[in-house]
Design an enzyme around this catalytic site. Sequence first.
Site, PDB file in Angstrom:
ATOM      1  CG  HIS B 337      -1.983   1.022   1.200  1.00 40.92           C
ATOM      2  ND1 HIS B 337      -2.028   2.038   0.281  1.00 40.92           N
ATOM      3  CD2 HIS B 337      -3.067   1.201   2.004  1.00 40.92           C
ATOM      4  CE1 HIS B 337      -3.075   2.799   0.521  1.00 40.92           C
ATOM      5  NE2 HIS B 337      -3.723   2.327   1.555  1.00 40.92           N
ATOM      6  CG  PHE B 396      -6.662   6.569   7.652  1.00 47.77           C
ATOM      7  CD1 PHE B 396      -7.414   5.428   7.427  1.00 47.77           C
ATOM      8  CD2 PHE B 396      -5.414   6.427   8.247  1.00 47.77           C
ATOM      9  CE1 PHE B 396      -6.930   4.165   7.782  1.00 47.77           C
ATOM     10  CE2 PHE B 396      -4.926   5.175   8.607  1.00 47.77           C
ATOM     11  CZ  PHE B 396      -5.674   4.048   8.373  1.00 47.77           C
TER      12      PHE B 396
END
Lengths: 87, 411
Positions: B337, B396
Site C-alpha cells: 500500500h 483515512f
Amino acid sequence: MDEQAVFEKVREILAERLGKGAEGITRESRLNEDLEVDSLDLVDLSMTLEDEYGIDILEGDAADIVTVGDVVKLVLDRVPEREGEAR
Amino acid sequence: MGPVTSLGTGITNFWNAIKEGRSGIAPISSFDPEGLPSRIAGEVSDFDPLAFMDAKTAQRLDRFCQFAVAAARLALDDAGLPEGEELEAAGVEEGRAAVVVGSGIGGMSTLEGQHRVMLERGHSRVSPFTIPMIIPNMAAGVLGMVHGFRGPNLCTVTACAAGAHALGTGFQLVAWGLADLCLAGGAEASVTPLSVAGFCSMRALSTRNHDPEGASRPFDAERDGFVIAEGAGLLVLESLEGALRRGARIYAELAGFGMSCDAYHMTAPDPESRGAALCMEEALRSAGMRPEEVGYINAHGTSTPYNDRAETLAVKKVFGELAYRIPVSSTKSMTGHLLGAAGGVEAIATAMALHEGVLPPTINLEHPDPECDLDYVPGKSREAKVRAALSNSFGFGGHNACLAFRAWEGA
C-alpha cells in the site's frame, strides 16, 4: 589557524552541498553568481561552519559575504575571538 | 506513465511484474525494524536519485519528492516529451502546463531526522531545509520548477486517496480548459520508524513477517492488515486534441471522476459503504458510463479486514447482480500500500489493463473471506478485452475517490 586548511574545508563543504567538483571552487568564486548558493544554502553553510569550528556566525555576517574567500576570512576572524575568550 | 514501485521502476518493469503476479514485499531494509510488530514493506530498494536529478537537487529533497521527480521524468519520456523540449514539442504554453501531485504524509523521514537533531543538539541546529523538505506540496512545486510548468500547481492531501484525488483534479483542470496538459498522481516515502510504529499502533499493518510475499492478501480470509510501501505513480494527462495533434501514444481515456466522504469515522470505513458506493456512482455518472460497460475494477483492496469487506459491499450496492460478473482485483497484493501514491500507481495499472487487455491478479487470495464473494482475479493475471474500468481509492478521514477510464480505440 591555517588559512589554507580553512579554505579547503569550506571548499569541501560547498562541493558536497552543491554537488559540484571541488576543483571548480576558488577563493574568488562568488557564492551567488558563480556557485548558485541560495539563502537556504547559506544558512546551511553557516551552521556547518559553526559546528566545525565551534564559532558563532550572526545573521548580519552574511551581508558582507560575496566570495568563498570572504567566508574563509569570516571563519578566521571568529576563531581567534573564540580562542581569546577561552583564555 | 511513470511508476516507481517495489515491483519495478518504469512502465515496462512494473507492468511485467504485475502480469506475472510478483510480490514486491520484503523485510524492511531502510532501518532496523527490530521490535516493531510489522517488519515488512514494499521498498524501492534499488532507487538511485542521481539517475534522475543532480546531486544538489537530490540533497534538498525528501525521498518522496525524489520519487516524484523520477516518476515525472519517466512519465514525460513515456509520453514522448523528452527533457527540455516538453512544452515546445507538445505545442503547449508553459502557463497551460499543470502539476497536481498528492501525498498522504509528505517528508516523514526528514521530520523524524530533524526532530532528533533538535532534541539532541538544540533548535539552532535544525536544517533550513526542514520545512521545504517536509511539506507534502513540495513534490508538485519541484516538478513545476524542474520542467518549467507555470500553470495550475496543486497538492491533494487526502491520505490514501491523495493520488486519485490528484488525478481527478488534474482531469478537471484539463476538462474545464484551465490547462492543456497535467502531470498528475501521487508520491510517498513513509517507510520510517515513526510512521510504521503509528500504523502498527492502529493495528492497521500485517504482522505476517515470516511470509513477506504472502502478507498482502486482499479479500483472503487470513488477511491481517495492509503492508506499507513507498514510491510514486505519475501520469501525463492531456486533452484528446493535444494528444492527437502531437501523435502521442494514448493508453486510455480518463472519462470520469467521483468524490465523496464517508462522514462516519476517522479511520474505519462505513460498514454500510454509503460513501464508497456514492463515489463510484459519481464516477460513472460524470463519465456518462453505464454499469454494464464496466469490465474491470481496480479495487482499493488494502488487505485490512475492514476495507475489503466494505469495498465488496460497495461494489454490490452500485452494480447489483452485475457485481458478480465484473472482475475486481487489488494490485496492492503485489505492490503493498503506497498510501498517497497508491492512486497514481493503480491508475497506471488500470490504464494498462485497458490498453493491453490483461487484468492484474489479486495474488495470495487462497481462501476468500465468505463476505468477499466477487471475482477477484485470484492468483494469475487474465486476458480480457474490456472497454471501461474503475479505480477506487479510499483514505483515512473518509475521503473517497473513484476514477473512470475507457479503453482508447482510436479517433
